[in-house]
Design an enzyme around this catalytic site. Structure first.
Site, mmCIF file in Angstrom:
data_model
loop_
_atom_site.group_PDB
_atom_site.id
_atom_site.type_symbol
_atom_site.label_atom_id
_atom_site.label_comp_id
_atom_site.label_asym_id
_atom_site.label_seq_id
_atom_site.Cartn_x
_atom_site.Cartn_y
_atom_site.Cartn_z
ATOM 1 N N ARG A 31 0.821 -1.209 0.000
ATOM 2 C CA ARG A 31 0.000 0.000 0.000
ATOM 3 C C ARG A 31 0.855 1.259 0.000
ATOM 4 N NH1 ARG A 31 -1.815 4.185 -0.119
ATOM 5 N NH2 ARG A 31 -3.881 4.971 0.463
ATOM 6 N N GLU A 32 1.978 1.232 0.680
ATOM 7 C CA GLU A 32 2.800 2.426 0.832
ATOM 8 C C GLU A 32 3.589 2.775 -0.420
ATOM 9 O OE1 GLU A 32 2.982 4.625 3.110
ATOM 10 O OE2 GLU A 32 2.035 3.755 4.877
ATOM 11 N N SER A 33 4.230 1.807 -1.032
ATOM 12 C CA SER A 33 5.184 2.113 -2.112
ATOM 13 C C SER A 33 5.046 1.253 -3.356
ATOM 14 C CB SER A 33 6.611 1.941 -1.586
ATOM 15 O OG SER A 33 6.892 0.557 -1.361
#
Length: 630
Positions: free
Chosen positions: A495-497
């Site tokens: 989800r982050e990167s």
């Protein structure tokens, strides 16, 4: 072949630009870097020797470096050839811009017109129009094009001044255009332009510019009715703009001011609807007691996804189950709205109808599908499909110049240039070619490029590519070391990167698990630089340590810890209810849309990874039993 429509011509006729090699070795990369350095130094003899011996996919970038430093008339033939061969590629515009700026400096009007291409660069665009006028183009045809350049919300370069002066002199600057630009500037542009535009207004309307500026600077000025002297349509427009901003700053003042403004102005129904919409969104997001009143005032034609979400959130906060059923029945619903319709039906005792709503939803591979499956006691449905691409097509894409250049840039860790070449490759590809490119990128470990590409062409079922086991050894080691569920750790990074080690955010977070240097330093109990966070080993270690810390702060609750990873623990703590509520009710009521969606995505991704690891259970079985409270 759409991958490189001019590609065959480039390879066969223009070997000076493109080599035929497939992959570049470290030694060849050194040769490229050295040749590029020589090209930038300005020594023509050394450059010609370096490029004649160079065999590398990035050979055209060496030539680009040289030509950008030598945009001379004697090099026109070589520049023209380069621009023709690399038209539409990332190589074209850097040289074309430099060349046009050189021709502009030399005031070579004919050549400037010859090489000009439509651009968002206002200086070049104005120069192009001005040179056409100088060389005898029909004035009317040119001045009609000036309007678009003038009607913007920012100052334009000096190169446009003489053109604008002539445009105004010839009567193209109408009062309607002046007001239109003033509106653009006052509401979202450079407010330094307001005094200039004020002078263009009739004397009896110049106060409107000051009023617009005042309302922009301080929306509470809208509440001072004495500022609106005439009750005109233009004053009404400013009042609408101001009140829609004010409700986000001071809702109580906005409500009182609107009552008075409605009495002063004869607003159109469209203007009123715009105000109702803004009030509904603002008050619902602030959990204001009047939110329901304003939500119900918004007409059906303005009921978009954002408003329907807040309508749902408001009804859930009130636990108004009949209201949810009444509002969402017989509407085209999102998966989330369908889930909550089923939930509301169940709360009213309509279990059969609820199950009917949830049964189809349980086949969906998302947060709400997994929730519905858990409510019904059904297995998770991933609907996974293998990616099958013809080997011949993969080989063809593998030899495409755009792919070779992207690969070389990735290997050199020049990620911005790599992404430009990758995007060019995709923009000139068919869907099958994009799938082949995604397969190759997966092999190369360019996971974020794969994920974005498959999303663009809506091929969501290739889960091995969309949810890769990237940096597997690091995630296994450090999640185990921090006693963090591996699927949870992977879901956070996904989800982050999207597994881009060089990812960075506008908030200053960096790396695979998007950590702020301050957060990383706190968890590490010692300073961690931004550059260190781009090291996957450091980032995955500290990211899992941070999850461990947040889980401890949340007394073991991974839902609260996940929300805290996005919004910060102390902010999330303020959102926790005093009385226990169902986990899904709490998540749906998170006041920050970003955090609300973040939690949903992370737990959906976690389920996908959990199932891909070979576990048959639905993690949401435990979540639907969970209660959230302080």
């Amino acid at each position: 072949m759409h991958l490189y429509p001019r590609g065959l011509r480039i390879v066969t006729l223009c070997s000076v630009f493109i080599s035929g090699i497939s992959f570049a070795s470290p030694d060849l990369h050194k040769d490229f870097i050295q040749a590029e350095k020589i090209a930038r130094s300005g020594n023509t003899k050394n450059y010609q020797q370096a490029i004649s011996n160079l065999e590398h996919p990035l050979k055209p970038y060496v030539q680009l470096a040289y030509l950008k430093n030598h945009p001379l008339l004697k090099n026109e033939q070589e520049i023209e050839r380069f621009l023709d061969v690399y038209s539409g590629t990332p190589l074209e515009w850097p040289l074309r811009k430099t060349w046009l700026e050189y021709l502009m400096k030399k005031r070579n009007k004919a050549l400037f017109i010859k090489y000009f291409k439509e651009t968002s660069d206002a200086e070049l665009s104005c120069t192009h129009l001005r040179y056409q006028l100088d060389l005898g183009a029909p004035e009317a045809a040119i001045l009609k094009q000036v309007t678009e350049l003038w009607l913007v919300d920012k100052s334009q370069p000096k190169a446009c001044d003489s053109l604008f002066t002539l445009w105004q002199k010839q009567g193209y600057m109408s009062q309607e255009l002046i007001w239109q630009r003033l509106t653009m500037v006052a509401e979202k542009g450079q407010h330094s332009l307001i005094p200039y535009l004020e002078k263009q207004l009739p004397a009896n309307e110049q106060y409107l510019a000051d009023l617009y500026y005042e309302v922009r600077k301080d929306p509470s000025a809208t509440a001072g009715l004495y500022r609106f002297k005439k009750g005109s349509e233009k004053e009404a427009q400013i009042a609408i703009y101001g009140i829609r901003r004010l409700v986000w700053r001071d809702e109580e003042l906005a409500i009182r001011a609107w009552d008075k403004l409605e009495q002063k102005f004869s607003f159109s129904q469209e203007q009123k609807n715009d105000v109702y919409y803004s009030f509904a969104l603002a008050l619902a997001s602030k959990q204001h007691v009047q939110a329901k009143f304003w939500l119900n005032k918004v007409p059906d034609e303005k009921q978009d996804d954002a408003l329907m979400q807040w309508q749902l959130t408001n009804l859930l906060q009130l636990q108004d189950w009949p209201g949810i059923v009444a509002y969402f029945t017989d509407k085209t619903l999102s998966n989330g709205q369908r889930y909550w319709l089923g939930y509301a039906l169940l709360q009213q005792g309509h279990k059969k109808k609820s199950n009917e709503v949830w049964r189809d939803l349980a086949e969906k591979r998302d947060y709400y599908g997994f929730l519905a499956a858990a409510r019904l006691g059904l297995a998770v449905a991933l609907q996974e499909q293998a990616l099958n691409v013809d080997d011949a097509l993969i080989k063809e894409v593998q030899q495409a110049p755009g792919f070779l250049r992207a690969k070389a840039f990735f290997e050199l860790e020049r990620f911005t240039s790599a992404k430009r070449e990758w995007n060019y490759l995709l923009n000139t590809s068919t869907e099958d070619e994009k799938l082949a490119a995604a397969s190759l990128a997966h092999q190369e470990g360019w996971h974020d490029s794969v994920i974005i590409t498959l999303a663009q062409i809506e091929r969501f079922h290739h889960l091995d590519l969309r949810f890769p086991l990237a940096f597997e050894e690091l995630f296994e080691r450090y999640s185990k070391r921090s006693n963090i569920d591996l699927a949870w750790s992977y879901a956070i990074a996904r989800r982050e990167s999207s597994f881009a080690p060089n990812a960075s955010s506008s908030a200053g977070a960096h790396g695979l698990m998007q950590l702020l240097p301050s957060t990383a330093s706190y968890v590490n109990k010692g300073s961690v630089s931004r550059s260190k966070l781009y090291d996957p080993k450091v980032n995955v270690k500290l990211g899992n340590d941070y999850l461990k810390y947040l889980k401890q702060k949340a007394k073991g609750n991974e839902v609260i810890a996940t929300a805290s990873y996005n919004a910060g623990y102390y902010r999330v703590e303020k959102w926790l209810p005093k009385e226990a509520i169902d986990f899904d009710l709490w998540v749906e009521g998170i006041p920050y849309r970003e955090t609300r969606d973040y939690v949903k995505n992370v737990f959906a991704y976690r389920q996908v990874y959990h199932t891909r690891f070979g576990f048959a259970d639905n993690l949401f079985d435990e979540l639907v039993k969970m209660k959230i409270q302080k």
